[in-house]
Design a protein around this motif. Structure first.
Motif, short mmCIF file in Angstrom:
data_model
loop_
_atom_site.label_atom_id
_atom_site.label_comp_id
_atom_site.label_asym_id
_atom_site.label_seq_id
_atom_site.Cartn_x
_atom_site.Cartn_y
_atom_site.Cartn_z
N VAL A 47 0.87 -1.19 0.00
CA VAL A 47 0.00 0.00 0.00
C VAL A 47 0.90 1.22 0.00
CG1 VAL A 47 -1.82 1.26 1.23
CG2 VAL A 47 -1.77 -1.24 1.34
N MET A 48 0.75 2.05 -1.01
CA MET A 48 1.59 3.27 -1.06
C MET A 48 0.72 4.51 -0.82
SD MET A 48 4.40 2.62 -3.99
CE MET A 48 3.42 1.82 -5.23
N VAL A 49 1.21 5.37 0.05
CA VAL A 49 0.49 6.60 0.40
C VAL A 49 1.46 7.78 0.41
CG1 VAL A 49 -1.26 5.41 1.79
CG2 VAL A 49 0.83 6.16 2.87
N PRO A 50 0.95 9.01 0.29
CA PRO A 50 1.87 10.14 0.14
C PRO A 50 2.60 10.63 1.39
CG PRO A 50 -0.41 10.88 -0.06
CD PRO A 50 -0.45 9.39 0.05
N THR A 51 2.04 10.42 2.58
CA THR A 51 2.68 11.02 3.76
C THR A 51 2.91 10.00 4.89
OG1 THR A 51 0.58 11.58 4.79
CG2 THR A 51 1.54 13.26 3.36
N ARG A 52 3.85 10.36 5.74
CA ARG A 52 4.15 9.50 6.90
C ARG A 52 2.95 9.35 7.81
NH1 ARG A 52 8.74 13.82 8.32
NH2 ARG A 52 9.91 13.57 6.41
N GLU A 53 2.24 10.46 8.00
CA GLU A 53 1.07 10.43 8.87
C GLU A 53 0.06 9.40 8.39
OE1 GLU A 53 2.52 13.16 7.82
OE2 GLU A 53 2.94 14.42 9.56
N LEU A 54 -0.10 9.37 7.08
CA LEU A 54 -1.04 8.43 6.48
C LEU A 54 -0.57 6.99 6.63
CD1 LEU A 54 -3.73 8.90 5.24
CD2 LEU A 54 -2.68 9.28 3.03
#
Ligand code: AMP
Length: 448
Positions: free
Chosen positions: A76-83
């Motif tokens: 799963v790839m997401v744009p931010t660390r928080e996410l």
């Protein structure tokens, strides 16, 4: 769909759903399930708040059999660390009874510890593209077992300049795999990206302005200037019974700090701020405190807040009318989520009237106007940007304040500048990972 039973899911998942207290699938969940289970590529158009994380995780977890495989089978790839942190936490909840091994990796922290974690094996890796690529290049992580890849918030990824890293990673994945992609908005960039990598994807869409809007009461106040907006906000926030969990959106870091200082003086520990100049630990702590309801008010910029899962927001305050009307949609989508009622309040000045009109046109809805409360003081104090200024052509250092006659022209200029600053924030954000990724990639290819 009236119940999760209609989806024919495993007992383990049913128990987890019961623990979470979810009664029935949200529209995006109901529509995505059979598509993802069928194994075809899928593009989901849905905002945060629609239940999209579970929309892809539910069929993925349903399909994920126990295995001793070290290498991840789901990426799963997401744009931010928080996410990353947020999605790992969600997966842990969903997979509570299924012994799922999930690891989150992201930049800005010690890579060696992540290498060790990855070496122990995982079923699911949740990652930001830059750090993921670094782990793959250093051979700490192998992607050969990946059967399903989810790219979440593709629009934000492309905005932040992750296209190159995404492309590199996708090219390293086995050809036989399922691609699942989620985006809040469909843009030209997103469209090109889909066509480059997806094989006849099925599109599942819940209207951008659909479900959440119905749950949100929207109001607007016309306000003189920044400091008057701050006075009005202080006035509103004193109503602790209604304003129980308040997210305040400001256009940039500078306004965030300025407003935070004003509110801090008044509300002290009840208020926190997040923007990209704050350290990651500070940001994580602020979000945790806000979610745990230790702080009641969180001041944030658009870029920081996108994709964050913040529950039970009672009020979204738009401290400005954003130049991109979609940003307004993203902001107010943080309240009125998962079928709860929420309230959004827009504070706009005269020069923000055009931006407000663009928002109303996008929603096809008129925001209800409220009268400016008489007891709130109208401030004469202006911010540096609000002060009318004239720069002598031959002497740019000589900035002289002038009277209201120059107001109109100056305001027009300022509006254009604000658009630029939004782009600058994005550019600044992706500069580092992109350069690093580029260099390694080129070096590696040259050696071949
Ligand atoms: P997301 O759009 O994935 O960020 O999810 C928004 C919020 O809705 C999260 O806090 C979820 O825990 C919650 N949620 C997800 N699915 C459901 C559901 N079927 N019923 C109620 N809440 C849900």
């Amino acid at each position: 769909m009236e119940s999760f039973n209609e989806l024919n899911i495993s007992k383990q998942l049913q128990y987890a759903i019961a623990d979470l207290g979810f009664e029935k699938p949200t529209p995006i969940q109901a529509q995505s399930f059979s598509v993802i289970m069928s194994g075809t590529d899928m593009v989901g158009i849905a905002q945060t708040g629609t239940g999209k994380t579970f929309a892809y995780m539910l069929p993925i977890l349903q399909d994920l059999k126990f295995s001793k495989e070290i290498n991840p089978r789901v990426l799963v790839m997401v744009p931010t660390r928080e996410l990353v942190l947020q999605i790992v936490e969600e997966i842990e909840k969903f997979g509570k009874y299924s012994s799922i091994r999930v690891i989150g990796v992201f930049g800005g922290t010690n890579i060696n510890r992540q290498k060790e974690a990855v070496a122990e094996g995982a079923d699911i890796i949740v990652a930001t593209p830059g750090r993921l690529y670094d782990l793959v290049v250093s051979r700490a992580l192998q992607l050969k077992a990946v059967k399903k890849v989810v790219i979440d918030e593709v629009d934000v990824m492309l905005d932040l300049g992750f296209r190159f890293q995404l492309t590199n990673i996708l090219e390293l994945l086995p050809n036989k795999r399922q691609n699942i992609m989620f985006s809040a908005t469909m843009t030209d960039d997103v469209n090109v990206f889909i066509h480059d990598f997806f094989i006849v994807p099925t599109t599942v869409s819940v209207a951008v302005s659909g479900t959440p809007l119905e749950n949100i009461s929207q109001y607007a106040y016309k306000v003189e200037n920044f400091y008057t907006k701050a006075n009005l906000l202080k006035h509103l926030l004193q109503n602790e019974n209604d304003f129980t969990k308040v997210l305040v959106f400001v256009p940039n870091k500078k306004s965030a700090d300025l407003l935070f200082d004003i509110l801090d003086e008044f509300f002290g520990s009840e208020v926190a701020v997040i923007h990209s100049n704050k350290t990651q630990n500070y940001r994580i702590r602020s979000i945790e405190n806000f979610n745990a309801e230790k702080t009641r008010i969180l001041v944030t910029t658009d870029v920081m807040a996108r994709g964050l899962d913040l529950d039970q927001i009672s009020h979204v305050i738009n401290f400005d009318a954003p130049n991109f009307p979609e940003n307004y949609m993203h902001r107010i989508g943080r309240t009125g989520r998962a079928e709860q009622e929420g309230t959004s309040i827009l504070l706009y000045t005269e020069k923000e009237e055009d931006a407000k009109a663009a928002i109303e046109s996008l929603m096809d809805l008129q925001i209800e106007e409220l009268d400016f409360p008489k007891e709130v003081e109208i401030s004469k104090q202006l911010t540096y940007e609000e002060k009318p200024q004239v720069v002598e052509i031959n002497n740019p250092n000589n900035v002289e304040e002038v009277g209201p006659a120059f107001h109109e022209k100056k305001e027009k200029n300022r509006k254009e500048n604000q658009g630029g600053s939004y782009k600058r924030i994005i550019k600044q954000k992706y500069k580092k990972p992109k350069t690093r990724g580029d260099k390694n990639y080129n070096k590696r290819n040259k050696r071949k």
